[in-house]
Write an enzyme that holds these catalytic residues in place. Structure first.
Site, PDB file in Angstrom:
ATOM      1  CD  GLU A 116      -2.868  -1.289   0.003  1.00  0.00           C
ATOM      2  OE1 GLU A 116      -2.994  -0.290  -0.608  1.00  0.00           O
ATOM      3  OE2 GLU A 116      -3.800  -2.168   0.183  1.00  0.00           O
ATOM      4  CG  HIS A 139      -4.613   0.475   5.325  1.00  0.00           C
ATOM      5  ND1 HIS A 139      -5.798   0.513   5.257  1.00  0.00           N
ATOM      6  CD2 HIS A 139      -4.203  -0.687   4.947  1.00  0.00           C
ATOM      7  CE1 HIS A 139      -6.336  -0.429   4.767  1.00  0.00           C
ATOM      8  NE2 HIS A 139      -5.362  -1.165   4.549  1.00  0.00           N
ATOM      9  CG  HIS A 141      -7.820  -4.391   7.754  1.00  0.00           C
ATOM     10  ND1 HIS A 141      -7.106  -5.682   7.357  1.00  0.00           N
ATOM     11  CD2 HIS A 141      -7.360  -3.736   6.644  1.00  0.00           C
ATOM     12  CE1 HIS A 141      -6.560  -5.404   6.285  1.00  0.00           C
ATOM     13  NE2 HIS A 141      -6.486  -4.102   5.925  1.00  0.00           N
ATOM     14  CD  GLU A 169     -14.030  10.873  22.385  1.00  0.00           C
ATOM     15  OE1 GLU A 169     -14.279   9.456  22.419  1.00  0.00           O
ATOM     16  OE2 GLU A 169     -13.249  11.696  22.832  1.00  0.00           O
ATOM     17  CG  HIS A 210      -9.597  -2.977   2.646  1.00  0.00           C
ATOM     18  ND1 HIS A 210      -8.830  -3.552   1.597  1.00  0.00           N
ATOM     19  CD2 HIS A 210      -8.709  -2.970   3.884  1.00  0.00           C
ATOM     20  CE1 HIS A 210      -7.612  -3.460   1.886  1.00  0.00           C
ATOM     21  NE2 HIS A 210      -7.482  -3.209   2.757  1.00  0.00           N
TER      22      HIS A 210
END
Ligand code: 2HA
Ligand code: ZN
Length: 271
Positions: A116, A139, A141, A169, A210
């Site tokens: 990525e 990144h 999941h 919040e 994803h």
């Protein structure tokens, strides 16, 4: 030269990966993390002119020439990074040609950076344009935000409003909202471009089915941002099966924004 295994930029990086793993966000080799480092701090631990090997990046990033990044390795498991950072993590400098990574440390088994990388570096480029202090792209999941993409509209205004209205919040932590991308093939320049484009406006970009991308000035900030979004998604999924008796209302969202002096995208809170 100081011992790199004691460098705060490395120990903070691997302890963040361990925390992400423990939260169940990063199964197997899921997720990837990149931090832009200051040359001055790296120099205390590494000879930045000693290039171990060069690795083509697969895209052109002229604005990052000379910048140094610490990045998780492709196929590597977050759970293993703390025990063996030199195999699971690498530090590289973007070469003068803007399309080659000059490895300074790590990826010891002959590996390379995450698949990525385009989404990471393109996101760094876009975040730096709107916030010169941005250093982190994360990144991961997370279970609840990922689940939410199956049962909620992917319209980013609606998606954001649902999150804002579950925890007080949220409006304070991500008044800019969250961007949402439809399902796309990962690891490509195309998803990198689409993510980076969203990063011009948002510090969180959800990838349907994803996971998500988050940005921040430091690891705590990016982690805290994702943690908050993820918790809001968890609350949403917990309450969704029931008849909801009260939400945080639009006037209340406005009150929060006023009290904490934050601005949200125009029209995202109703009058
Ligand atoms: O690197 O999370 O998106 C593993 C991934 C790909
Ligand atoms: Zn992923």
């Amino acid at each position: 030269m100081k011992n790199i295994f004691e460098a705060k930029f490395l120990t903070d990086f691997t302890s963040t990966l361990a925390n992400m793993y423990r939260l169940g966000w990063d199964e197997r080799n899921g997720g990837n993390l990149s931090v832009m480092l200051e040359e001055e701090e790296v120099k205390e631990y590494l000879d930045i002119n000693n290039v171990l090997r060069t690795i083509p990046m697969g895209f052109y990033a002229p604005s990052l020439v000379g910048k140094i990044f610490i990045v998780t390795g492709t196929g590597k498991y977050f759970k293993n990074a703390q025990g063996d950072p030199e195999t699971n993590v690498g530090i590289f400098k973007v070469a003068k040609d803007g399309e080659t990574a000059e490895l300074l440390w790590g990826y010891k088994d002959g590996g390379k950076f995450t698949s990525e990388l385009p989404a990471h570096l393109m996101s760094h480029i876009e975040r730096l344009k709107v916030n010169p202090n941005n250093r982190v792209i994360m990144h991961t999941h997370p279970i609840n935000i990922l689940s939410m993409t199956f049962v909620h509209s992917l319209d980013e205004r609606e998606f954001t409003r649902t999150l804002w209205r579950t925890i007080t919040e949220c409006m304070v932590v991500f008044p800019d909202g969250v961007g949402v991308l439809p399902w796309m093939i990962c690891g490509t320049n195309e998803i990198g471009i689409a993510t980076a484009e969203k990063m011009q406006k948002f510090r969180v970009v959800v990838w349907a089915h994803h996971g998500l991308y988050g940005a921040g000035n430091d690891l705590d900030e990016a982690f805290g941002l994702i943690e908050t979004v993820e918790k809001a998604a968890e609350i949403y999924l917990k309450i969704k099966p029931f008849e909801i008796q009260s939400w945080i209302t639009d006037p209340q969202l406005k009150e929060i924004a006023k009290r904490f002096d934050v601005t949200y995208p125009e029209g995202w809170v109703e009058d």
